[in-house]
Design an enzyme around this catalytic site. Structure first.
Site, PDB file in Angstrom:
ATOM      1  N   ASN A 250       0.863  -1.180   0.000  1.00 41.34           N
ATOM      2  CA  ASN A 250       0.000   0.000   0.000  1.00 41.34           C
ATOM      3  C   ASN A 250       0.904   1.234   0.000  1.00 41.34           C
ATOM      4  O   ASN A 250       1.482   1.581   1.026  1.00 41.34           O
ATOM      5  CB  ASN A 250      -0.890  -0.038   1.260  1.00 41.34           C
ATOM      6  CG  ASN A 250      -1.754   1.206   1.396  1.00 41.34           C
ATOM      7  OD1 ASN A 250      -1.823   2.031   0.485  1.00 41.34           O
ATOM      8  ND2 ASN A 250      -2.408   1.340   2.543  1.00 41.34           N
TER       9      ASN A 250
ATOM     10  N   LYS B  93       0.087   4.247  -0.349  1.00 39.69           N
ATOM     11  CA  LYS B  93      -0.577   5.439   0.205  1.00 39.69           C
ATOM     12  C   LYS B  93      -0.338   6.642  -0.719  1.00 39.69           C
ATOM     13  O   LYS B  93      -0.357   6.469  -1.926  1.00 39.69           O
ATOM     14  CB  LYS B  93      -0.122   5.685   1.647  1.00 39.69           C
ATOM     15  CG  LYS B  93      -0.279   4.421   2.502  1.00 39.69           C
ATOM     16  CD  LYS B  93      -0.123   4.657   3.965  1.00 39.69           C
ATOM     17  CE  LYS B  93      -0.262   3.326   4.707  1.00 39.69           C
ATOM     18  NZ  LYS B  93      -0.243   3.466   6.149  1.00 39.69           N
TER      19      LYS B  93
ATOM     20  N   HIS C  51      -9.616   1.238   4.512  1.00 37.95           N
ATOM     21  CA  HIS C  51      -8.380   1.418   5.275  1.00 37.95           C
ATOM     22  C   HIS C  51      -8.643   2.401   6.421  1.00 37.95           C
ATOM     23  O   HIS C  51      -9.441   3.327   6.274  1.00 37.95           O
ATOM     24  CB  HIS C  51      -7.269   1.946   4.354  1.00 37.95           C
ATOM     25  CG  HIS C  51      -5.924   1.922   5.023  1.00 37.95           C
ATOM     26  ND1 HIS C  51      -5.528   2.900   5.894  1.00 37.95           N
ATOM     27  CD2 HIS C  51      -4.902   1.020   4.968  1.00 37.95           C
ATOM     28  CE1 HIS C  51      -4.310   2.604   6.347  1.00 37.95           C
ATOM     29  NE2 HIS C  51      -3.921   1.460   5.796  1.00 37.95           N
TER      30      HIS C  51
ATOM     31  N   GLU D 298      -7.099   4.846   7.465  1.00 37.63           N
ATOM     32  CA  GLU D 298      -6.875   6.255   7.117  1.00 37.63           C
ATOM     33  C   GLU D 298      -8.074   6.828   6.370  1.00 37.63           C
ATOM     34  O   GLU D 298      -8.390   8.005   6.478  1.00 37.63           O
ATOM     35  CB  GLU D 298      -5.578   6.394   6.304  1.00 37.63           C
ATOM     36  CG  GLU D 298      -4.358   6.245   7.215  1.00 37.63           C
ATOM     37  CD  GLU D 298      -3.140   5.614   6.569  1.00 37.63           C
ATOM     38  OE1 GLU D 298      -3.039   5.590   5.328  1.00 37.63           O
ATOM     39  OE2 GLU D 298      -2.273   5.120   7.323  1.00 37.63           O
TER      40      GLU D 298
ATOM     41  N   GLU E 256      -5.568  -4.783  10.832  1.00 40.28           N
ATOM     42  CA  GLU E 256      -4.575  -3.724  11.062  1.00 40.28           C
ATOM     43  C   GLU E 256      -4.930  -2.949  12.321  1.00 40.28           C
ATOM     44  O   GLU E 256      -5.878  -2.163  12.323  1.00 40.28           O
ATOM     45  CB  GLU E 256      -4.562  -2.754   9.875  1.00 40.28           C
ATOM     46  CG  GLU E 256      -4.156  -3.402   8.573  1.00 40.28           C
ATOM     47  CD  GLU E 256      -3.525  -2.403   7.625  1.00 40.28           C
ATOM     48  OE1 GLU E 256      -2.413  -2.665   7.181  1.00 40.28           O
ATOM     49  OE2 GLU E 256      -4.146  -1.359   7.351  1.00 40.28           O
TER      50      GLU E 256
ATOM     51  N   GLY F 208       2.277   2.212  10.811  1.00 43.61           N
ATOM     52  CA  GLY F 208       3.265   3.283  10.649  1.00 43.61           C
ATOM     53  C   GLY F 208       4.024   3.643  11.910  1.00 43.61           C
ATOM     54  O   GLY F 208       4.737   4.644  11.941  1.00 43.61           O
TER      55      GLY F 208
ATOM     56  N   SER G 203       3.317  -2.081  10.515  1.00 46.59           N
ATOM     57  CA  SER G 203       4.761  -2.126  10.771  1.00 46.59           C
ATOM     58  C   SER G 203       5.414  -3.451  10.376  1.00 46.59           C
ATOM     59  O   SER G 203       6.309  -3.954  11.068  1.00 46.59           O
ATOM     60  CB  SER G 203       5.051  -1.803  12.245  1.00 46.59           C
ATOM     61  OG  SER G 203       4.625  -0.491  12.544  1.00 46.59           O
TER      62      SER G 203
HETATM   63  P1  PGA Z   1       2.758   0.305   7.700  1.00 45.93           P
HETATM   64  O1  PGA Z   1       1.292   0.548   7.065  1.00 45.93           O
HETATM   65  O2  PGA Z   1       3.290  -0.959   7.122  1.00 45.93           O
HETATM   66  O3  PGA Z   1       3.534   1.506   7.319  1.00 45.93           O
HETATM   67  O4  PGA Z   1       2.550   0.185   9.187  1.00 45.93           O
HETATM   68  C1  PGA Z   1       0.387  -0.506   6.894  1.00 45.93           C
HETATM   69  C2  PGA Z   1      -0.907  -0.005   6.336  1.00 45.93           C
HETATM   70  O5  PGA Z   1      -1.368   1.073   6.721  1.00 45.93           O
HETATM   71  O6  PGA Z   1      -1.523  -0.676   5.482  1.00 45.93           O
END
Ligand code: PGA
Length: 240
Positions: free
Chosen positions: A9, A11, A104, A106, A162, A168, A200
């Site tokens: 992803n 983003k 997601h 976000e 998640e 993140g 992460s």
């Molecule tokens: P990350 O993000 O691997 O940077 O923690 C995962 C995600 O938001 O899908």
């Protein structure tokens, strides 16, 4: 053969088309040179919408056994019409996508997406042959996401677990906690669904979420923007 999904992803990255092309071709090149056949590993890259055409062009040159698939980070629930700013599953199919991330955290946080919208998006994606990757951090979100979808179609839905604090942060969930959630999730949604871990993930912990926590794949943010590390994840999962 049961697939293991390695989903990137990107983003809102990278900030220019050229960089997106280089990132994609660097990963694809490593696969081509070092992995004869991806086999059970289904590698999927979900870039910003704008970069799909350029990635599609790169992707088409690869032999099928080494090909990285494309997905998008979101879609709308209507096919076409007066919906300013939206992108439909129909358009994404045309652009070569096989997968779409839906709900997601976000999107839930910054764009107020709720369970009802997520459910509509999943149904629209399925209608056009895209496999939805639905992100959840609670069991009831998974139930809500799958409301009103028939059993046959339901099996195509991939569910990604998640935890908000793991995204993140550089602090992944423990294998044990992830495994427990995975087992409860399977009880709620059925064992036919592939489930992914996200939050992460890096080259060191990737295999553990598959072997110890028994997920059928990974959803990767930050590490997917570092081509060497992302390739290392692919390799380690492939060779585990
Ligand atoms: P990350 O993000 O691997 O940077 O923690 C995962 C995600 O938001 O899908």
């Amino acid at each position: 053969m049961k697939k293991i999904f390695i989903v990137a992803n990107w983003k809102l990255n990278p900030i220019a088309e050229k960089k997106a092309g280089v990132l994609f071709s660097t990963i694809q090149e490593s696969v081509r040179e070092e992995i004869e056949d991806l086999g059970e590993a289904e590698v999927v890259i979900c870039p910003p919408f704008l970069y799909l055409p350029v990635l599609k062009k790169e992707q088409k040159r690869e032999p099928e056994e080494q090909r990285i698939e494309l997905g998008s980070q979101d879609c709308f629930w209507e096919d076409k019409g007066a919906f300013t700013g939206e992108v439909s599953p129909l358009m994404l199919r045309d652009m070569g996508c096989k997968y779409v991330i839906v709900g997601h955290s976000e999107r839930r946080k910054f764009f107020s997406e709720n369970d009802e919208m997520v459910n509509k998006k999943i149904k629209a994606a399925l209608k056009h042959g895209l496999r939805p990757i639905v992100c959840i951090d609670k069991l009831d979100q998974a139930e809500a996401a799958l409301q009103g979808i028939d059993e046959e179609q339901k099996k195509k839905v991939i569910v990604a677990y998640e935890l908000l604090w793991a995204i993140g942060s550089g602090k992944p969930c423990s294998y044990e906690q992830a495994r427990e959630f995975n087992l409860s999730l399977k009880e709620v949604i059925g064992s036919d669904h592939p489930t992914l871990y996200g939050g992460s993930v890096n080259a060191e912990n990737a295999v553990g979420f598959i072997s110890e926590s028994q997920f059928q794949g990974l959803l990767i943010g930050g590490a997917s923007l570092r081509p060497d590390e992302f390739f290392e994840i692919i390799r380690s999962v492939r060779e585990r």
